[in-house]
Scaffold this motif. Structure first.
Motif, PDB file in Angstrom:
ATOM      1  N   GLY A 116      46.309  45.261  38.086  1.00 15.22           N
ATOM      2  CA  GLY A 116      45.181  44.620  38.038  1.00 15.22           C
ATOM      3  C   GLY A 116      44.274  44.496  39.222  1.00 15.22           C
ATOM      4  N   PHE A 117      44.937  43.907  40.122  1.00 20.30           N
ATOM      5  CA  PHE A 117      44.187  43.965  41.427  1.00 20.30           C
ATOM      6  C   PHE A 117      43.983  44.985  42.290  1.00 20.30           C
ATOM      7  N   GLY A 118      45.060  46.147  42.063  1.00 17.35           N
ATOM      8  CA  GLY A 118      44.874  47.258  42.851  1.00 17.35           C
ATOM      9  C   GLY A 118      43.990  48.411  42.124  1.00 17.35           C
ATOM     10  N   ALA A 119      44.595  48.826  40.971  1.00 17.45           N
ATOM     11  CA  ALA A 119      43.824  49.923  40.283  1.00 17.45           C
ATOM     12  C   ALA A 119      42.656  49.405  39.408  1.00 17.45           C
ATOM     13  N   LEU A 120      42.778  48.327  39.069  1.00 13.80           N
ATOM     14  CA  LEU A 120      41.491  47.968  38.214  1.00 13.80           C
ATOM     15  C   LEU A 120      40.380  47.371  39.137  1.00 13.80           C
ATOM     16  N   GLY A 121      40.790  46.798  40.304  1.00  9.83           N
ATOM     17  CA  GLY A 121      39.806  46.214  41.225  1.00  9.83           C
ATOM     18  C   GLY A 121      39.316  44.636  40.849  1.00  9.83           C
TER      19      GLY A 121
END
Length: 166
Positions: A116-121
């Motif tokens: 969520g933090f990485g790919a979805l920002g």
């Protein structure tokens, strides 16, 4: 499109039609369904929900939904999707009882939160957990989730809203 994810012991993969029986069996287990939404439901409702994964979750309105596997066996279900109780995204997961007590809930929550933090920002990821579900609360706290507020349910029970920031 929902990507496959890997952690130390788990593989998260988009569902395929052949996963229907494992999905239904997971949610028909009352030890699992008691913690998932408004479950338990009749079997046909789980089959309809499984079909909607392909038309709704993996469709144009999409959000990420995974079959959770360990050593090639389906041991759970996971999602990250727009939350209903706050503006943001919510982590949802369920593991089969044979996967309980080995830290897999923490590993799963950590993997999806990182996605969520990485790919979805995302800046923050939420989770809602029934107050008596101490195992899930402990797993989420190990990942850094903190209590935001209580939600009183129609049946008088309490659901805890938790969040973790990036």
């Amino acid at each position: 499109m929902t990507p496959s994810l890997r952690s130390e012991r788990l593989v998260l993969e988009p569902y395929v039609p052949a996963d229907e029986e494992a999905f239904v069996a997971l949610f028909l287990d009352p030890r699992v369904s008691r913690w998932m939404g408004d479950g338990p439901w009749p079997e046909e409702q789980y089959r309809t929900t499984f079909a909607r994964i392909f038309t709704h979750a993996y469709g144009s309105e999409g959000f990420d939904v995974w079959a959770v596997r360990q050593d090639g066996r389906t041991v759970g279900h996971a999602e990250i999707k727009p939350a209903k109780v706050v503006e943001g995204y919510e982590l949802i997961y369920g593991l089969a009882p044979e996967a309980w007590g080995r830290g897999l809930g923490t590993e799963l929550a950590r993997t999806i939160t990182a996605y969520g933090f990485g790919a979805l920002g995302l800046d923050q990821v939420y989770a809602t957990v029934a107050e008596p579900n101490t195992a899930s609360l402990a797993a989420l706290r190990k990942v850094g989730f903190e209590h935001v507020r209580d939600i009183t349910e129609e049946d008088g029970g309490t659901t805890l809203l938790l969040a973790v920031a990036s």
